[in-house]
Structure formats: structure tokens, C-alpha cells
Write a protein that holds these residues in place. Structure first.
Motif, PDB file in Angstrom:
ATOM      1  N   UNK A   1       0.840  -1.194   0.000  1.00 10.77           N
ATOM      2  CA  UNK A   1       0.000   0.000   0.000  1.00 10.77           C
ATOM      3  C   UNK A   1       0.877   1.245   0.000  1.00 10.77           C
ATOM      4  N   UNK A   2       0.437   2.243  -0.731  1.00 15.68           N
ATOM      5  CA  UNK A   2       1.265   3.426  -0.861  1.00 15.68           C
ATOM      6  C   UNK A   2       0.789   4.585  -0.016  1.00 15.68           C
ATOM      7  N   UNK A   3      -0.491   4.734   0.144  1.00 14.36           N
ATOM      8  CA  UNK A   3      -1.022   5.832   0.928  1.00 14.36           C
ATOM      9  C   UNK A   3      -2.466   5.490   1.233  1.00 14.36           C
ATOM     10  N   UNK A   4      -3.275   6.497   1.625  1.00 13.87           N
ATOM     11  CA  UNK A   4      -4.639   6.132   1.985  1.00 13.87           C
ATOM     12  C   UNK A   4      -5.597   7.278   1.840  1.00 13.87           C
ATOM     13  N   UNK A   5      -6.854   6.908   1.604  1.00 14.65           N
ATOM     14  CA  UNK A   5      -7.951   7.841   1.789  1.00 14.65           C
ATOM     15  C   UNK A   5      -8.660   7.396   3.054  1.00 14.65           C
ATOM     16  N   UNK A   6      -8.892   8.291   3.957  1.00 12.34           N
ATOM     17  CA  UNK A   6      -9.458   7.920   5.243  1.00 12.34           C
ATOM     18  C   UNK A   6     -10.789   8.617   5.436  1.00 12.34           C
ATOM     19  N   UNK A   7     -11.825   7.833   5.622  1.00 16.98           N
ATOM     20  CA  UNK A   7     -13.136   8.372   5.923  1.00 16.98           C
ATOM     21  C   UNK A   7     -13.249   8.354   7.433  1.00 16.98           C
ATOM     22  N   UNK A   8     -13.172   9.511   8.033  1.00 10.36           N
ATOM     23  CA  UNK A   8     -12.885   9.600   9.465  1.00 10.36           C
ATOM     24  C   UNK A   8     -13.921  10.504  10.126  1.00 10.36           C
TER      25      UNK A   8
ATOM     26  N   UNK B   1      -1.486   7.065 -16.501  1.00  7.65           N
ATOM     27  CA  UNK B   1      -2.541   8.072 -16.574  1.00  7.65           C
ATOM     28  C   UNK B   1      -2.392   9.172 -15.530  1.00  7.65           C
ATOM     29  N   UNK B   2      -1.512   8.971 -14.552  1.00 11.63           N
ATOM     30  CA  UNK B   2      -1.352   9.891 -13.416  1.00 11.63           C
ATOM     31  C   UNK B   2      -2.624  10.004 -12.583  1.00 11.63           C
ATOM     32  N   UNK B   3      -3.472   8.981 -12.641  1.00 12.80           N
ATOM     33  CA  UNK B   3      -4.683   8.946 -11.820  1.00 12.80           C
ATOM     34  C   UNK B   3      -4.427   8.091 -10.584  1.00 12.80           C
ATOM     35  N   UNK B   4      -5.273   8.295  -9.578  1.00 17.28           N
ATOM     36  CA  UNK B   4      -5.131   7.601  -8.306  1.00 17.28           C
ATOM     37  C   UNK B   4      -6.320   6.671  -8.096  1.00 17.28           C
ATOM     38  N   UNK B   5      -6.043   5.505  -7.513  1.00 18.22           N
ATOM     39  CA  UNK B   5      -7.125   4.541  -7.317  1.00 18.22           C
ATOM     40  C   UNK B   5      -6.973   3.834  -5.982  1.00 18.22           C
ATOM     41  N   UNK B   6      -8.080   3.251  -5.547  1.00 16.80           N
ATOM     42  CA  UNK B   6      -8.093   2.483  -4.311  1.00 16.80           C
ATOM     43  C   UNK B   6      -8.802   1.165  -4.578  1.00 16.80           C
ATOM     44  N   UNK B   7      -8.830   0.287  -3.598  1.00 15.46           N
ATOM     45  CA  UNK B   7      -9.414  -1.039  -3.777  1.00 15.46           C
ATOM     46  C   UNK B   7     -10.498  -1.293  -2.739  1.00 15.46           C
ATOM     47  N   UNK B   8     -11.608  -1.862  -3.208  1.00 11.40           N
ATOM     48  CA  UNK B   8     -12.719  -2.268  -2.347  1.00 11.40           C
ATOM     49  C   UNK B   8     -13.108  -3.697  -2.682  1.00 11.40           C
ATOM     50  N   UNK B   9     -13.590  -4.418  -1.676  1.00 12.11           N
ATOM     51  CA  UNK B   9     -14.203  -5.711  -1.907  1.00 12.11           C
ATOM     52  C   UNK B   9     -15.715  -5.546  -1.917  1.00 12.11           C
ATOM     53  N   UNK B  10     -16.393  -6.193  -2.865  1.00 14.07           N
ATOM     54  CA  UNK B  10     -17.842  -6.060  -2.991  1.00 14.07           C
ATOM     55  C   UNK B  10     -18.452  -7.433  -3.233  1.00 14.07           C
TER      56      UNK B  10
ATOM     57  N   UNK C   1      -9.767   2.971   6.534  1.00 14.63           N
ATOM     58  CA  UNK C   1      -8.561   3.298   5.778  1.00 14.63           C
ATOM     59  C   UNK C   1      -8.566   2.511   4.477  1.00 14.63           C
ATOM     60  N   UNK C   2      -8.448   3.214   3.365  1.00 14.37           N
ATOM     61  CA  UNK C   2      -8.355   2.587   2.057  1.00 14.37           C
ATOM     62  C   UNK C   2      -7.000   2.945   1.438  1.00 14.37           C
ATOM     63  N   UNK C   3      -6.287   1.948   0.927  1.00 16.56           N
ATOM     64  CA  UNK C   3      -4.972   2.237   0.326  1.00 16.56           C
ATOM     65  C   UNK C   3      -5.123   2.990  -0.992  1.00 16.56           C
ATOM     66  N   UNK C   4      -4.227   3.897  -1.266  1.00 17.76           N
ATOM     67  CA  UNK C   4      -4.223   4.630  -2.529  1.00 17.76           C
ATOM     68  C   UNK C   4      -2.961   4.295  -3.298  1.00 17.76           C
ATOM     69  N   UNK C   5      -3.123   4.055  -4.588  1.00 20.09           N
ATOM     70  CA  UNK C   5      -1.980   3.869  -5.481  1.00 20.09           C
ATOM     71  C   UNK C   5      -2.108   4.821  -6.667  1.00 20.09           C
ATOM     72  N   UNK C   6      -0.969   5.086  -7.294  1.00 21.25           N
ATOM     73  CA  UNK C   6      -0.933   5.978  -8.452  1.00 21.25           C
ATOM     74  C   UNK C   6      -0.625   5.172  -9.702  1.00 21.25           C
TER      75      UNK C   6
END
Length: 414
Positions: A1-8, A41-50, A32-37
Motif C-alpha cells: 500500500x502506498x497511501x490512503x484515503x481515510x473516511x474519518x 494516466x497519473x490517476x489515483x485509485x483504491x481497492x474495495x471488496x464487494x 482506511x483505504x490504500x491509494x496507489x498511483x
């Protein structure tokens, strides 16, 4: 994991979710959701299980998108997916979607419609609103609404166009009742607050240092989030305010000198044009031509004064330099906000190293309207300028807290 988006939500953990919402022995006060670049595309994404069985999706992070949508064309046939019926409490009276079959998630009848917006594609796509289990961190959350989209049914264009090849949708963080942070808050009548810290690379592991610590709190400044009264973005609805994130930039400074601009160029007019918005989909900060021309003229003058050696432009960048001449001499950019608060854009967020010994200013001419979006903001602060900046979006008080570059404090989003 490189970073995170945190819904806090900075509240007592036991009050964060009802027991039926989260499957865990103890209740969380943050997710905490991991963020990768994506380097292409220089876009950022995260991963979820559904779903059931759980399917993992890489989803692009979009501050302007109003909901979470994902491609359920392949590798997803969840037994726990429940479409939201038309006419139900969760579905406003805006019509219904239907499908010719075979019926499966993303292909159901009498289903509440939900748009799947991707500002990098040519069209706005329609999907069905549904519920399924969503796995966030170690928690299994129920009752959240999302849009399941069967992308195999589109022939003219794909909802996934422009997104990284390994991603299958978008996680929207806009000011919308369907955004993930807002849904989590509304379920429990809590104030909504989430933190975003975009990594410069995927090389280092995530630490919790940057979010919720006393050290980070010393770095941040706060400014109001303002509302554009005119609907903007991919879906524009007359009479409805924008759900994108705008801040009030009063002036631009280059090396401490205020850029000579008419104040009207930076403000939002009656038609919703102008203003400054924050975007994770726009790769590099864009200035409307009327702002860009005086800006680049003054920047090049300051760069010349600092003995930076200019070289041939490399598209889409105009101001490029011999990187060996830069040292620590890049002119500093400050965005002057309300009450004199300043968002400083340091060298690491200004320069883009495009090839050997060539670095370019990562701020581009957006033309008469932004190339990467549907809006006509005067300034669109893009992803490169957000890297290693901690951003805290407090929607309940409509405020943005920001750190400028954490690197100057010997910290980073990674």
C-alpha cells in the motif's frame, strides 16, 4: 500500500455504526483505504471488496463523482446484490431502468436508475442502483448504495474509457448523498469528514503518521469550502448547486509578488463559470487562458531572474528547463485564500521531470474551459499539485484543512 484515503468521523467508535451495519468485534472510528498511483494516466485509485463471494475492484478516486459505481460485466455475480426498486423510499421519482436479460447484477427490471459518470469518457452512462456488502479495511459494511454497471452492453463508448487498465469503476467523494463518506455519516446522523493524502509513488508502505496525529495537526491551515450555485461537472442539473469542491482563491503570488489579475477572473459568475476547484481526475493544474497567459509570463520572468535555463517545450507543458540549472531555485507559487491564508505550492508539486535533464512546470493552459472536465473553473488544482498534501474535507462545517507539501516537514503521504 502506498497511501490512503481515510473516511474519518472523529467520534466515539461505538456510536459510529449500528451493529447491523458493520461486521466486526469492535466498531471503527475510521476506515482506511490504500491509494496507489497509475503511472500511465497519473490517476489515483483504491481497492474495495464487494459482494458474495467477495470480488475486489480497483476504483479511481474522483472528488467530483457523486457515487460509487463499478463494472459488474465479468467476474461478479454476487448472491447478496439487491437492486433498489423503483418507487421505494430509497428511489426518487426519476423513472426506471429495465434490461432484456439474462438477469443478473447490472441487468434487472424495475430498478432505480443511477448515473455512472466518468469525465474522461465521451458520454454519461446509466446503471442501476443497488445494495451489496462492501468491504472497507477489515470491515464488512451493509446497506450502502452503489451503481452496478454492465459495461458489456455499451458499443459506442465504454464507461471505463480513460481510466487505468487495471481499474473497473470510480469511487465518488463529491458532496452528494450517494458518496461513500456521506452515506456512512447519514446512516448514523454523524458529521461527515474525510481525509485524502495522495502518494507520489507506490514504492513505500502506508503509515498512520499523517492522519489524526498531533504532528500533522501543526501543519494544516483551514479555509471555507464554497458552493458554486450552478450545477457543474458531468451531470448538470438546472437550479441545483454544484457538488464539486471549490475554494475561494483571491490572488496568485509568484515569489511573493501578486499576479496582476482582475478579481472577476477568479470569482464565480452568475452562470457558474470561474472559481477554483480541486480535482483528482485532472492530472496537472489548469488555468483558464485569461489567467494562464499573465501567470506564465511572470513565472518565466522570475525563473530567468533565478538563472533557470529554459529549453524546448514538451507538450502539454510550456515552461521547461534544464533540470541541472534548477537546484532549489524554482519560483514559489502561493494561492492566497480568504483571510490571508496561503496554500503554498512547493517545487516538488510544481515541476514534472519529463525526460533526462528536462523538468517542466506542471501547470498548463486549460483553454476557455478545462480539457479534463466539463466545468469552466478559472483554476483546477490537479493531482500533481495535491501529491503529498494532506487534505481534510469537513462537509458538516464546509471547511477544507490542508497542509501544503508535507515534504518540507520531513513527512509524506507514503
Amino acid at each position: 500500500m502506498a497511501s490512503s484515503v481515510i473516511i474519518h468521523f472523529f467520534l466515539l467508535s461505538l456510536s459510529f455504526f449500528s451493529l447491523s451495519s458493520v461486521s466486526a468485534s469492535s466498531q471503527p472510528n475510521s476506515f482506511i483505504l490504500p491509494i496507489k498511483k497509475d503511472p500511465s494516466t497519473n490517476l489515483f485509485y483504491t481497492s474495495l471488496g464487494i459482494g458474495t463471494p467477495r470480488t475486489n475492484f480497483n476504483l479511481v478516486i474522483d472528488l467530483a463523482a457523486e457515487n460509487l459505481w463499478y463494472d459488474c460485466d465479468t467476474h461478479y455475480n454476487s448472491s447478496s446484490y439487491t437492486p433498489i426498486q423503483c418507487g421505494s423510499k430509497q428511489c426518487p421519482d426519476i423513472g426506471c431502468t429495465s434490461c432484456n436479460g439474462p438477469f443478473k447484477p447490472g441487468c434487472t427490471n424495475n430498478t432505480c436508475p443511477a448515473s455512472a459518470t466518468n469525465s474522461l469518457a465521451k458520454f454519461i452512462f446509466g446503471g442501476g442502483l443497488g445494495q451489496d456488502f462492501i468491504f472497507i479495511s477489515q470491515y464488512k459494511v451493509s446497506g450502502l448504495l452503489s451503481s452496478c454497471l454492465d459495461t458489456g452492453g455499451f458499443t459506442d463508448d465504454s464507461p471505463l474509457n480513460g481510466l487505468p487498465k487495471n481499474t473497473k469503476g470510480i469511487i465518488g467523494l463529491a458532496r452528494s448523498n450517494l458518496s461513500l463518506p456521506t452515506q456512512l455519516a447519514l446512516k448514523n446522523n454523524l458529521p461527515t469528514k474525510f481525509s485524502l493524502c495522495l502518494p507520489s509513488s507506490n514504492k513505500q508502505g502506508f503509515t498512520n503518521l499523517l492522519v489524526g496525529s498531533d504532528e500533522v495537526s501543526k501543519f494544516v491551515q483551514t479555509t471555507p469550502l464554497i458552493v458554486n450555485p450552478v450545477s457543474t461537472g458531468a451531470v448538470s442539473v438546472k437550479g441545483v448547486p454544484s457538488n464539486e469542491y471549490f475554494i475561494d482563491v483571491k490572488a496568485i503570488k509568484i515569489d511573493g509578488h501578486v499576479l496582476n489579475l482582475k478579481p472577476s477572473l477568479l470569482s464565480i459568475d452568475k452562470k457558474g463559470n470561474g472559481g477554483t476547484k480541486i480535482s483528482t481526475i485532472t492530472a496537472f493544474t489548469e488555468l483558464q487562458t485569461s489567467v494562464y497567459k499573465p501567470f506564465i509570463r511572470d513565472f518565466l520572468k522570475k525563473a530567468s531572474d533565478r538563472k533557470l535555463k529554459r529549453v524546448k517545450s514538451v507538450a502539454p507543458f510550456e515552461a521547461c528547463f534544464d533540470s541541472t540549472s534548477i537546484g532549489n531555485s524554482v519560483p514559489r507559487i502561493d494561492l492566497v485564500l480568504q483571510k490571508g491564508v496561503q496554500w503554498t505550492i512547493h517545487e516538488t508539486n510544481l515541476m514534472v521531470y519529463v525526460k533526462k535533464n528536462v523538468a517542466c512546470l506542471g501547470i498548463v493552459d486549460g483553454g476557455t474551459e478545462s480539457r479534463m472536465s466539463f466545468t469552466k473553473a478559472s483554476i483546477v488544482i490537479g493531482g500533481h499539485q495535491l501529491v503529498d498534501n494532506l487534505l481534510v474535507f469537513d462537509l458538516s462545517s464546509s471547511k477544507l484543512s490542508f497542509s501544503s507539501s508535507l515534504l518540507v516537514h520531513n513527512a509524506s503521504c507514503s
